[in-house]
Design a protein around this motif. Sequence first.
Motif, PDB file in Angstrom:
ATOM      1  N   GLU A   1      -2.386  -3.551  -9.719  1.00  0.00           N
ATOM      2  CA  GLU A   1      -1.730  -4.492 -10.625  1.00  0.00           C
ATOM      3  C   GLU A   1      -0.281  -4.067 -10.906  1.00  0.00           C
ATOM      4  OE1 GLU A   1      -2.304  -6.419 -15.116  1.00  0.00           O
ATOM      5  OE2 GLU A   1      -3.679  -4.886 -14.374  1.00  0.00           O
ATOM      6  N   GLU A   2      -0.082  -2.780 -11.142  1.00  0.00           N
ATOM      7  CA  GLU A   2       1.278  -2.288 -11.409  1.00  0.00           C
ATOM      8  C   GLU A   2       2.175  -2.486 -10.199  1.00  0.00           C
ATOM      9  OE1 GLU A   2       0.397   1.393 -14.542  1.00  0.00           O
ATOM     10  OE2 GLU A   2       0.138   1.691 -12.380  1.00  0.00           O
ATOM     11  N   THR A   3       1.625  -2.301  -9.018  1.00  0.00           N
ATOM     12  CA  THR A   3       2.392  -2.488  -7.788  1.00  0.00           C
ATOM     13  C   THR A   3       2.840  -3.930  -7.645  1.00  0.00           C
ATOM     14  OG1 THR A   3       1.138  -0.714  -6.699  1.00  0.00           O
ATOM     15  CG2 THR A   3       2.341  -2.247  -5.284  1.00  0.00           C
ATOM     16  N   GLU A   4       1.930  -4.869  -7.910  1.00  0.00           N
ATOM     17  CA  GLU A   4       2.263  -6.291  -7.799  1.00  0.00           C
ATOM     18  C   GLU A   4       3.357  -6.688  -8.799  1.00  0.00           C
ATOM     19  OE1 GLU A   4      -1.466  -8.184  -8.402  1.00  0.00           O
ATOM     20  OE2 GLU A   4      -2.175  -7.824  -6.341  1.00  0.00           O
ATOM     21  N   ILE A   5       3.264  -6.155 -10.013  1.00  0.00           N
ATOM     22  CA  ILE A   5       4.284  -6.454 -11.030  1.00  0.00           C
ATOM     23  C   ILE A   5       5.637  -5.901 -10.604  1.00  0.00           C
ATOM     24  CG2 ILE A   5       5.004  -5.980 -13.401  1.00  0.00           C
ATOM     25  CD1 ILE A   5       2.051  -5.992 -14.189  1.00  0.00           C
ATOM     26  N   PHE A   6       5.619  -4.657 -10.094  1.00  0.00           N
ATOM     27  CA  PHE A   6       6.872  -4.029  -9.660  1.00  0.00           C
ATOM     28  C   PHE A   6       7.499  -4.806  -8.510  1.00  0.00           C
ATOM     29  CE2 PHE A   6       8.931  -0.235  -7.397  1.00  0.00           C
ATOM     30  CZ  PHE A   6      10.088  -0.331  -8.161  1.00  0.00           C
ATOM     31  N   LYS A   7       6.705  -5.212  -7.545  1.00  0.00           N
ATOM     32  CA  LYS A   7       7.197  -5.992  -6.403  1.00  0.00           C
ATOM     33  C   LYS A   7       7.851  -7.280  -6.873  1.00  0.00           C
ATOM     34  CE  LYS A   7       6.360  -4.830  -1.945  1.00  0.00           C
ATOM     35  NZ  LYS A   7       7.320  -5.026  -0.838  1.00  0.00           N
ATOM     36  N   ALA A   8       7.204  -7.956  -7.817  1.00  0.00           N
ATOM     37  CA  ALA A   8       7.734  -9.222  -8.322  1.00  0.00           C
ATOM     38  C   ALA A   8       9.052  -9.000  -9.061  1.00  0.00           C
ATOM     39  CB  ALA A   8       6.715  -9.891  -9.237  1.00  0.00           C
ATOM     40  N   LYS A   9       9.140  -7.922  -9.832  1.00  0.00           N
ATOM     41  CA  LYS A   9      10.361  -7.626 -10.588  1.00  0.00           C
ATOM     42  C   LYS A   9      11.532  -7.323  -9.651  1.00  0.00           C
ATOM     43  CE  LYS A   9       8.876  -7.893 -14.870  1.00  0.00           C
ATOM     44  NZ  LYS A   9       9.415  -8.882 -15.843  1.00  0.00           N
TER      45      LYS A   9
ATOM     46  N   SER B   1       0.824  -1.208   0.000  1.00  0.00           N
ATOM     47  CA  SER B   1       0.000   0.000   0.000  1.00  0.00           C
ATOM     48  C   SER B   1       0.861   1.263   0.000  1.00  0.00           C
ATOM     49  CB  SER B   1      -0.933   0.005   1.214  1.00  0.00           C
ATOM     50  OG  SER B   1      -0.202  -0.045   2.422  1.00  0.00           O
ATOM     51  N   ILE B   2       1.957   1.242   0.747  1.00  0.00           N
ATOM     52  CA  ILE B   2       2.863   2.393   0.783  1.00  0.00           C
ATOM     53  C   ILE B   2       3.551   2.556  -0.564  1.00  0.00           C
ATOM     54  CG2 ILE B   2       4.908   3.373   1.861  1.00  0.00           C
ATOM     55  CD1 ILE B   2       2.392   3.427   3.580  1.00  0.00           C
ATOM     56  N   LEU B   3       3.952   1.420  -1.150  1.00  0.00           N
ATOM     57  CA  LEU B   3       4.595   1.441  -2.465  1.00  0.00           C
ATOM     58  C   LEU B   3       3.633   2.014  -3.513  1.00  0.00           C
ATOM     59  CD1 LEU B   3       7.164   0.555  -3.985  1.00  0.00           C
ATOM     60  CD2 LEU B   3       6.067  -1.646  -4.376  1.00  0.00           C
ATOM     61  N   GLN B   4       2.379   1.563  -3.439  1.00  0.00           N
ATOM     62  CA  GLN B   4       1.373   2.018  -4.402  1.00  0.00           C
ATOM     63  C   GLN B   4       1.124   3.517  -4.264  1.00  0.00           C
ATOM     64  OE1 GLN B   4      -2.226  -0.277  -4.219  1.00  0.00           O
ATOM     65  NE2 GLN B   4      -3.332   1.025  -5.658  1.00  0.00           N
ATOM     66  N   ALA B   5       1.028   3.988  -3.022  1.00  0.00           N
ATOM     67  CA  ALA B   5       0.761   5.405  -2.791  1.00  0.00           C
ATOM     68  C   ALA B   5       1.969   6.270  -3.180  1.00  0.00           C
ATOM     69  CB  ALA B   5       0.398   5.639  -1.327  1.00  0.00           C
ATOM     70  N   SER B   6       3.175   5.775  -2.896  1.00  0.00           N
ATOM     71  CA  SER B   6       4.389   6.556  -3.163  1.00  0.00           C
ATOM     72  C   SER B   6       4.601   6.779  -4.650  1.00  0.00           C
ATOM     73  CB  SER B   6       5.611   5.855  -2.560  1.00  0.00           C
ATOM     74  OG  SER B   6       5.489   5.723  -1.163  1.00  0.00           O
ATOM     75  N   LEU B   7       4.342   5.737  -5.457  1.00  0.00           N
ATOM     76  CA  LEU B   7       4.600   5.821  -6.887  1.00  0.00           C
ATOM     77  C   LEU B   7       3.349   6.102  -7.704  1.00  0.00           C
ATOM     78  CD1 LEU B   7       7.133   2.838  -7.245  1.00  0.00           C
ATOM     79  CD2 LEU B   7       7.630   5.282  -7.042  1.00  0.00           C
ATOM     80  N   ASN B   8       2.218   6.200  -7.014  1.00  0.00           N
ATOM     81  CA  ASN B   8       0.941   6.461  -7.682  1.00  0.00           C
ATOM     82  C   ASN B   8       0.652   5.397  -8.740  1.00  0.00           C
ATOM     83  OD1 ASN B   8      -1.461   7.808  -8.243  1.00  0.00           O
ATOM     84  ND2 ASN B   8      -0.499   9.183  -9.751  1.00  0.00           N
ATOM     85  N   LEU B   9       0.740   4.134  -8.309  1.00  0.00           N
ATOM     86  CA  LEU B   9       0.520   3.007  -9.205  1.00  0.00           C
ATOM     87  C   LEU B   9      -0.826   2.364  -8.944  1.00  0.00           C
ATOM     88  CD1 LEU B   9       4.001   1.216  -8.890  1.00  0.00           C
ATOM     89  CD2 LEU B   9       3.267   2.799 -10.687  1.00  0.00           C
ATOM     90  N   SER B  10      -1.257   1.585  -9.898  1.00  0.00           N
ATOM     91  CA  SER B  10      -2.442   0.760  -9.687  1.00  0.00           C
ATOM     92  C   SER B  10      -2.026  -0.456  -8.879  1.00  0.00           C
ATOM     93  CB  SER B  10      -3.027   0.324 -11.029  1.00  0.00           C
ATOM     94  OG  SER B  10      -2.128  -0.566 -11.690  1.00  0.00           O
TER      95      SER B  10
END
Length: 359
Positions: free
Chosen positions: A338-346, A327-336
């Motif tokens: 789905e985008e947050t989950e992809i970024f975390k996995a990468k 949630s913090i990652l999503q809010a910080s980068l203003n991602l959806s």
Amino acid sequence: MELNLAPQMPDQTVSEGEGGGYYTWSISAVPFLGQAKLAAGKLVLQPLGFALPHYADFKKIGFVLQGSCVVGMISPNSTTENVVKVTKGDAIPVELGAVTWWYNDGDSDVIVVFLGETTDSNPLGPSNYYFLAGALGMLGGFSADFLAGGFGISVSESKTLFKTQNATVITKLKEKLNITNPPNNNRKDLVFNLENALPPVNANNGGSLVSATAENFPLLSRVNLSGNLVKLEPGSMLTPGYTADSSYELGYVASGSARIQIVGLNGQMVLDDKVAAGRLFVLPKFFVGSLIADTEGIEFVSTVTSAEPKLRRLAGVESVWKALSPSILQASLNLSTEETEIFKAKIVETAAIIPSNNN
């Protein structure tokens, strides 16, 4: 004040002659060295080259980049001379005020690069060497009667004792010294070989990173420095990273070249340049740096001004991004989501060294 971090070749020749040479980077050419209290020097010893006994007012690590030589060292808290043979890949810390001499007993040139820190150096210069013998010898500056009294010799003897060696920094001996097979006493305590150590970071077809810190090499706690050897294959990347403990990283490129970028305050890029063999570069404290190797790859050594550095990568399995909650990652980068989950996995799949897509 403009921050100039452009990689530089040594610009000062301290000494050069038949036995070898010593070269440094001045603060006029690299002003940031003075601001960060850093110093660097390059020693080249030809066969039978002998660097006269000396001490310095700054602490450093000597990285042997080519050849092998014999080193004598007397630590500041000791009256015992340790003599060791060092060879390519060795890192040898030199304490503040330690007396050392360097002798090339081989048949090819030796290259040693010193990267260090000058917090305690004499204000008369950013880094200074004090010689025990030769034309620059400290005792040669005293009057003959002082020397006679101090050494229990006659005045006439004192007039010649410290005047017969005319060399300044390096001399070429007429014949080999009788130390061809040095005892190597305490080598394991004085020298760390970065070439043979097991790299904690080793990317298949990408490269490797080996570090010497107080944890695996206790002597470094006495100089409060640490050392690295980084090798990148062509096109490979050392991911963005920074020092989280207010330490600087001072690097020297032994071979190859790379594109280097450094980002500083307010997300501003302060360097986007090529760093090539023979050049010095600096990563300021808390700034983020990254390299991508050119077609021939790159190999560099570096000194960090901490014995137990806290190095952080902004990518890879140790990334701070990985530690943040979704949630913090999503809010910080203003991602959806789905985008947050992809970024975390990468992030989890990324290492500190990323091989080229062409490998």
